[in-house]
Design an enzyme around this catalytic site. Structure first.
Site, PDB file in Angstrom:
ATOM      1  CG  ASP A  62      -1.980   1.002   1.231  1.00 54.55           C
ATOM      2  OD1 ASP A  62      -2.839   0.914   0.337  1.00 54.55           O
ATOM      3  OD2 ASP A  62      -1.994   1.890   2.111  1.00 54.55           O
ATOM      4  CD  GLU A 100      -1.986   2.186  -3.754  1.00 53.66           C
ATOM      5  OE1 GLU A 100      -3.047   2.760  -4.022  1.00 53.66           O
ATOM      6  OE2 GLU A 100      -1.423   2.345  -2.646  1.00 53.66           O
TER       7      GLU A 100
HETATM    8  C1  NOJ Z   1      -4.318   2.930  -1.019  1.00 55.01           C
HETATM    9  C2  NOJ Z   1      -5.476   2.002  -0.842  1.00 55.01           C
HETATM   10  O1  NOJ Z   1      -5.709   1.294  -2.018  1.00 55.01           O
HETATM   11  C3  NOJ Z   1      -6.649   2.850  -0.417  1.00 55.01           C
HETATM   12  O2  NOJ Z   1      -7.842   2.133  -0.428  1.00 55.01           O
HETATM   13  C4  NOJ Z   1      -6.339   3.422   0.938  1.00 55.01           C
HETATM   14  O3  NOJ Z   1      -7.378   4.303   1.330  1.00 55.01           O
HETATM   15  C5  NOJ Z   1      -5.018   4.192   0.941  1.00 55.01           C
HETATM   16  N1  NOJ Z   1      -3.985   3.505   0.245  1.00 55.01           N
HETATM   17  C6  NOJ Z   1      -4.539   4.432   2.351  1.00 55.01           C
HETATM   18  O4  NOJ Z   1      -4.121   3.232   2.923  1.00 55.01           O
END
Ligand code: NOJ
Length: 562
Positions: free
Chosen positions: A213, A284
Site C-alpha cells: 500500500d 501501489e
Molecule cells: C491505497 C489504498 O488502495 C486505499 O484504499 C487506501 O485508502 C489508501 N492507500 C490508504 O491506505
C-alpha cells in the site's frame, strides 16, 4: 517497436492474472452483511474455474475500519468481522489445492490510531522512544499551528494535535490519510524490523506475496518542507493532467532501500531459486511517469508495480497505443514485467468510467446528482478494453465483479457512504464506496446471494440482479463467459509471455500480433473508430468482445484472431 517473448519457464508472476478480492464485498458466509474469509474460501472454486492464477486480498487485519481496513490495529491477526487466523490458514490451503496463489495486502505507511504502538506513543509523551515510531512534531508558532502546510490525501490537514498525558494540548502527528491513520517513521530501525517480522509471519503461513500500500510514501523529505499542493494519490483522467510535481511526501529515494531489504527476505524463502516458489511484492505507487514507477521493480526490489498509467489512459487510439508501448519499454528497461489494470477498489469501475465522455478527468466516485455515465457504451468499451488488456504480455489484475461487467453504484445515499474522502471533503468528493458494493451471485436470492441475509454493508442497486453470476453462467455472450474464454485462450496461447509486434491497420485501429515464436501468433485488433474494420484475410476469430457485423469489426470492439 517489437517486443520479444519470454521463455516458457518464466516465473509465474511475469504473466499471472491476479484477481483482487475486496473481502468486505465478495461473499458473506455468516450473514452479518459483511463479506468474510470463509465466504471467500467457499467461492474459490468459482475463481479457479474463471481461470485466474492468483488472488490479492485487500486488508483483512484487525482494524477499526475507519478506512475499510487500510487502518491496521494488529498486523498479525484477522479482524473478527472477517474470521480468525484459522480461517486465513484454511483459505490459503484451499487456494493452493486449487492451484490459486494468494497475495495479501501490506499497509506499511501508517497504522490505525488503535494500534498498540500509537496508543503507547500517546501515553508516553514527547521525547519518548514510543513517539519516535511515528512522525510527531511540535506545532509552529505558539504550538497551535501545524508543523507544516501539508494536506491529507482524503482532504483537510495532514496533521492532528494530541492531548498530552497531563491533559495539555501538545504535539502534532502526521497522517497523509485519515487522522485515524498516523504515518510511521521509517527512519526508525524499530519500524524496519517490525515489518520484516510481519512479512515473516505471513510468509510462514504460506502466502505467495504482498501488494504494498502507498509504496512511494514511506519516507518523507526530512525537512518536512511546506508544499503548496494537495497530496493526491492519483491524477486526473487525462494523461495531460498527470501531476509532474510530486510533493516532498512521495517517491523519496530512501524507500527503495526498504524494498531491497524485503526482496532479500522474500528470496530467502526460495533458497533453491525455483521460479514456482517465488514470493512477490507489488508496489501501489501513483507516480507521474512510467520510469519513476518502474524504479520500484528494479532487479533487487519489487517484482511488479501497478500500471495506473494504463488505467488512466483516455479511451483514444493514440493514447492507448502510446501507453501500452511506453509500459513495455519502461518494463524492459529494468527487466521487469509490466502489469495491466483497469479497475480496483479506489477507482470508478471501468464499465462506468469508460461510459463518461472521453477525456473526462477521472472522478473520485460518481454521485446521483453528477453527470451519469452511458451504461451501454461503458460496458461495450469495458469489454473491448479488457479483451485488449488480457492479450498483452505481462501480468494483469482484475477487480472482483468486473468479470460480470458490474457498473459503479452511482446512486448510493450519502447516509451510507463510508469513504473518509467523502466525509473529510464534506461531500465535495463522492468517494470510493460506489465501486465497493457487494457482489451479486444469485439474482433471485436475498442480497443477490452475497450472503444468507437481506442486508449488505452497502446497499446493492436493483440492477445488480441482472449482472448476477447465475444469470451469466453458461450464457453465450455474457461478460462472465467472455472473461472465462479470454483467460482460457490467454493461457492456451501463452499470451502472458508472448512477444508483441505492432500492426498498422488504419488510423483508428490498435492492432498487434502476440507471438511466442514457436506457436501460431494471435492477432489482436481494437477498433476505436466509427468505420467498421475488415478482418485480415485468412484469419479466424478466437474471441470477440462484441458482435461482428457481416464479418466486420465495429467501433469499441476488440477481436482476437488466429
Ligand atoms: C491505497 C489504498 O488502495 C486505499 O484504499 C487506501 O485508502 C489508501 N492507500 C490508504 O491506505
Amino acid at each position: 517497436m517489437t517486443h520479444n517473448p519470454l521463455p516458457h519457464e518464466a516465473p509465474w508472476w511475469r504473466h499471472a492474472v491476479i484477481y483482487q478480492v475486496y473481502p468486505r464485498s465478495f461473499a458473506d458466509q455468516d450473514g452479518d452483511g459483511v463479506g468474510d474469509l470463509p465466504g471467500i474460501t467457499s467461492r474459490l472454486p468459482y475463481l479457479a474455474e474463471l481461470g485466474v492464477d492468483a488472488i490479492w486480498i485487500s486488508p483483512f487485519y484487525r482494524s477499526p475500519m475507519a478506512d475499510a481496513g487500510y487502518d491496521v490495529a494488529d498486523y498479525r491477526d484477522i479482524d473478527p468481522l472477517f474470521g480468525d487466523l484459522s480461517d486465513a490458514d484454511a483459505l490459503i490451503a484451499r487456494a493452493h489445492e486449487l492451484g490459486v496463489r494468494v497475495v495479501i495486502d501490506l499497509v506499511p505507511n501508517h497504522t490505525s490510531d488503535q494500534h498498540a504502538w500509537f496508543q503507547a506513543a500517546l501515553a508516553a509523551g514527547p521525547g519518548s522512544p514510543e513517539r519516535e515510531r511515528y512522525v510527531f512534531r511540535p506545532g509552529r508558532g505558539d504550538g497551535t499551528e501545524p508543523p507544516n502546510n501539508w494536506e491529507s490525501v482524503f482532504g483537510g490537514g495532514a496533521w492532528t494535535r494530541v492531548t498530552e498525558p497531563d491533559g495539555t494540548p501538545g504535539q502534532w502527528y502526521l497522517h497523509l490519510f485519515d487522522d485515524t491513520q498516523p504515518d510511521l517513521n521509517w527512519d526508525n530501525p524499530e519500524v524496519v524490523e517490525e515489518f520484516q517480522d510481519v512479512l515473516r509471519f505471513w510468509l510462514d503461513r504460506g502466502v505467495d506475496g504482498f501488494r504494498v500500500d502507498v509504496a512511494h510514501a514511506l519516507i518523507k523529505d526530512p525537512e518536512l518542507p511546506d508544499w503548496h499542493g494537495r497530496a493526491v494519490m492519483a491524477n486526473g483522467g487525462d494523461g495531460e493532467t498527470a501531476h509532474t510535481h510530486l510533493g516532498p511526501m512521495w517517491d523519496q529515494e530512501g524507500v527503495h532501500e526498504i524494498y531491497r531489504g524485503w526482496r532479500r527476505l522474500l528470496d530467502s524463502y526460495n533458497p533453491t531459486g525455483d521460479p514456482a516458489q517465488d514470493r512477490i511484492l507489488c508496489a501501489e505507487a501513483w507516480l507521474p511517469t512510467q520510469e519513476r514507477t518502474m524504479r520500484y521493480t528494479r532487479a533487487d526490489e519489487m517484482h511488479q508495480a501497478f500500471n495506473f498509467h494504463f488505467l488512466q489512459s483516455p479511451w483514444r487510439v493514440d493514447d492507448v497505443t502510446e501507453v501500452v508501448e511506453a509500459s513495455l519499454v519502461a518494463a524492459e528497461a529494468v527487466g521487469a514485467p509490466t502489469t495491466w489494470v483497469l479497475s480496483n477498489h479506489d477507482v470508478v469501475r471501468h464499465a462506468s468510467r469508460l461510459g463518461l465522455p472521453v477525456g473526462t478527468p477521472r472522478p473520485n466516485g460518481i454521485g446521483a446528482l453528477e453527470p451519469q455515465p452511458n451504461a451501454v457504451l461503458g460496458l461495450r468499451r469495458a469489454r473491448a478494453a479488457t479483451t485488449l488488456m488480457l492479450a498483452l504480455p505481462g501480468s494483469a489484475y482484475l477487480y472482483n465483479g468486473e468479470e460480470l461487467g458490474l457498473p459503479e453504484h452511482t446512486a448510493l445515499p450519502d447516509a451510507v457512504r463510508q469513504d473518509p474522502a467523502f466525509h473529510r471533503t464534506a461531500g465535495e468528493e463522492t468517494g470510493r464506496d460506489g465501486c465497493r458494493v457487494p457482489m451479486p451471485w444469485t439474482a433471485a436470492a436475498p442480497s443477490f446471494g452475497f450472503g444468507p441475509g437481506e442486508e449488505s454493508w452497502l446497499p446493492q442497486p436493483d440492477l445488480y440482479g441482472v449482472f448476477a453470476v447465475d444469470r451469466q453462467q453458461g450464457v453465450e455472450g455474457s461478460t462472465l463467459e467472455l472473461y472465462r474464454t479470454l483467460l482460457r485462450l490467454r493461457r492456451e496461447h501463452d499470451l502472458g509471455v508472448g512477444g508483441l509486434e505492432w500492426l498498422d491497420l488504419g488510423p483508428e485501429v490498435l492492432a498487434f500480433r502476440n507471438a511466442r515464436g514457436d506457436g501460431t501468433p494471435v492477432t489482436v485488433i481494437t477498433n476505436f473508430g466509427e468505420e467498421p474494420v475488415a478482418l485480415p484475410e485468412g484469419t479466424s476469430v478466437l474471441v470477440c468482445s462484441g458482435r461482428l457485423h457481416e464479418g466486420m469489426l465495429g467501433q469499441d470492439t476488440t477481436v482476437w484472431l488466429s
